[in-house]
Write a protein that holds these residues in place. Structure first.
Motif, mmCIF file in Angstrom:
data_model
loop_
_atom_site.group_PDB
_atom_site.id
_atom_site.type_symbol
_atom_site.label_atom_id
_atom_site.label_comp_id
_atom_site.label_asym_id
_atom_site.label_seq_id
_atom_site.Cartn_x
_atom_site.Cartn_y
_atom_site.Cartn_z
ATOM 1 N N GLU A 5 -2.327 -46.081 -11.943
ATOM 2 C CA GLU A 5 -0.899 -46.443 -11.815
ATOM 3 C C GLU A 5 -0.219 -47.004 -13.190
ATOM 4 N N ILE A 6 -1.028 -47.539 -13.913
ATOM 5 C CA ILE A 6 -0.689 -47.990 -15.489
ATOM 6 C C ILE A 6 -0.135 -46.510 -15.937
ATOM 7 N N GLU A 7 -0.531 -45.590 -16.287
ATOM 8 C CA GLU A 7 -0.390 -44.364 -16.480
ATOM 9 C C GLU A 7 1.157 -43.606 -15.964
ATOM 10 N N ARG A 8 0.950 -43.787 -14.518
ATOM 11 C CA ARG A 8 2.229 -43.143 -13.890
ATOM 12 C C ARG A 8 3.614 -44.018 -14.107
ATOM 13 N N LEU A 9 3.189 -45.210 -14.158
ATOM 14 C CA LEU A 9 4.307 -46.133 -14.477
ATOM 15 C C LEU A 9 5.067 -45.767 -16.101
ATOM 16 N N LYS A 11 4.683 -43.270 -17.820
ATOM 17 C CA LYS A 11 5.058 -41.921 -18.094
ATOM 18 C C LYS A 11 6.510 -41.847 -17.105
ATOM 19 N N SER A 12 6.607 -42.293 -15.872
ATOM 20 C CA SER A 12 8.069 -42.450 -15.517
ATOM 21 C C SER A 12 8.915 -42.835 -16.108
ATOM 22 N N ALA A 13 8.625 -43.721 -17.027
ATOM 23 C CA ALA A 13 9.701 -44.475 -18.144
ATOM 24 C C ALA A 13 9.754 -43.734 -19.191
ATOM 25 N N ILE A 14 8.641 -43.188 -19.815
ATOM 26 C CA ILE A 14 8.591 -42.273 -21.094
ATOM 27 C C ILE A 14 7.847 -40.992 -20.815
ATOM 28 N N PRO A 15 8.684 -39.986 -20.165
ATOM 29 C CA PRO A 15 8.044 -38.768 -19.770
ATOM 30 C C PRO A 15 6.938 -38.002 -20.771
ATOM 31 N N ASP A 16 7.447 -38.110 -21.880
ATOM 32 C CA ASP A 16 6.421 -37.363 -22.753
ATOM 33 C C ASP A 16 5.382 -38.035 -23.543
ATOM 34 N N ALA A 17 4.923 -39.205 -22.892
ATOM 35 C CA ALA A 17 4.016 -39.874 -23.489
ATOM 36 C C ALA A 17 2.844 -39.565 -23.220
ATOM 37 N N GLN A 18 1.896 -39.929 -24.292
ATOM 38 C CA GLN A 18 0.476 -39.461 -24.167
ATOM 39 C C GLN A 18 -0.263 -41.014 -23.840
ATOM 40 N N VAL A 19 -0.864 -41.321 -22.992
ATOM 41 C CA VAL A 19 -1.431 -42.565 -22.750
ATOM 42 C C VAL A 19 -2.905 -42.518 -22.460
ATOM 43 N N ASN A 53 6.793 -51.839 -21.905
ATOM 44 C CA ASN A 53 6.851 -53.204 -21.288
ATOM 45 C C ASN A 53 7.741 -52.974 -19.953
ATOM 46 N N ALA A 54 9.007 -52.445 -20.271
ATOM 47 C CA ALA A 54 10.121 -52.281 -19.276
ATOM 48 C C ALA A 54 9.644 -51.476 -18.161
ATOM 49 N N ALA A 55 8.561 -50.571 -18.279
ATOM 50 C CA ALA A 55 8.010 -49.633 -17.341
ATOM 51 C C ALA A 55 7.623 -50.283 -16.141
ATOM 52 N N PHE A 56 7.037 -51.795 -16.215
ATOM 53 C CA PHE A 56 6.344 -52.541 -15.602
ATOM 54 C C PHE A 56 7.132 -53.612 -14.776
ATOM 55 N N GLY A 57 8.406 -53.763 -15.283
ATOM 56 C CA GLY A 57 9.249 -54.630 -14.474
ATOM 57 C C GLY A 57 8.597 -56.043 -14.394
ATOM 58 N N ASP A 58 8.661 -56.746 -13.334
ATOM 59 C CA ASP A 58 8.055 -57.886 -13.078
ATOM 60 C C ASP A 58 6.488 -57.890 -12.798
ATOM 61 N N ARG A 59 6.035 -56.800 -12.855
ATOM 62 C CA ARG A 59 4.701 -56.556 -12.496
ATOM 63 C C ARG A 59 3.855 -56.964 -13.877
ATOM 64 N N LEU A 60 4.130 -57.178 -14.882
ATOM 65 C CA LEU A 60 3.647 -57.465 -16.087
ATOM 66 C C LEU A 60 3.413 -58.990 -16.214
ATOM 67 N N GLY A 61 2.138 -59.370 -16.310
ATOM 68 C CA GLY A 61 1.986 -60.984 -16.072
ATOM 69 C C GLY A 61 1.522 -61.455 -14.809
ATOM 70 N N GLY A 62 1.803 -60.500 -13.886
ATOM 71 C CA GLY A 62 1.461 -60.863 -12.557
ATOM 72 C C GLY A 62 0.404 -59.851 -12.041
#
Length: 77
Positions: A5-9, A11-19, A53-62
């Protein structure tokens, strides 16, 4: 939050990301991530981290308690 799920989020925000993810604790709550993207080229490390961090919205820290980030642009050949 599971690693898939972390990788999906990211890559949805940064499609060319290698994670690459590493569990810091075996609880799906504390992760280290290395994210490589051409989109980071010319950006400060703070801006790079803000993009991830923006890829996670309010899920980061929660739902995802801790994410240790290493970000960079790909090496030029």
């Amino acid at each position: 939050m599971p690693s898939a799920e972390i990788e999906r989020l990211i890559k949805s925000a940064i499609p060319d990301a290698q994670v690459e993810l590493t569990a810091l604790v075996n609880d799906d709550d504390h992760w280290a991530a290395t994210v490589v993207s051409e989109r980071f080229r010319g950006l400060t490390r703070v801006k790079q981290h803000q993009l991830v961090n923006a890829a996670f919205g309010d899920r980061l820290g929660g739902e995802l308690h801790a994410l240790q980030l290493t970000t960079r642009a790909p090496e030029s050949v």
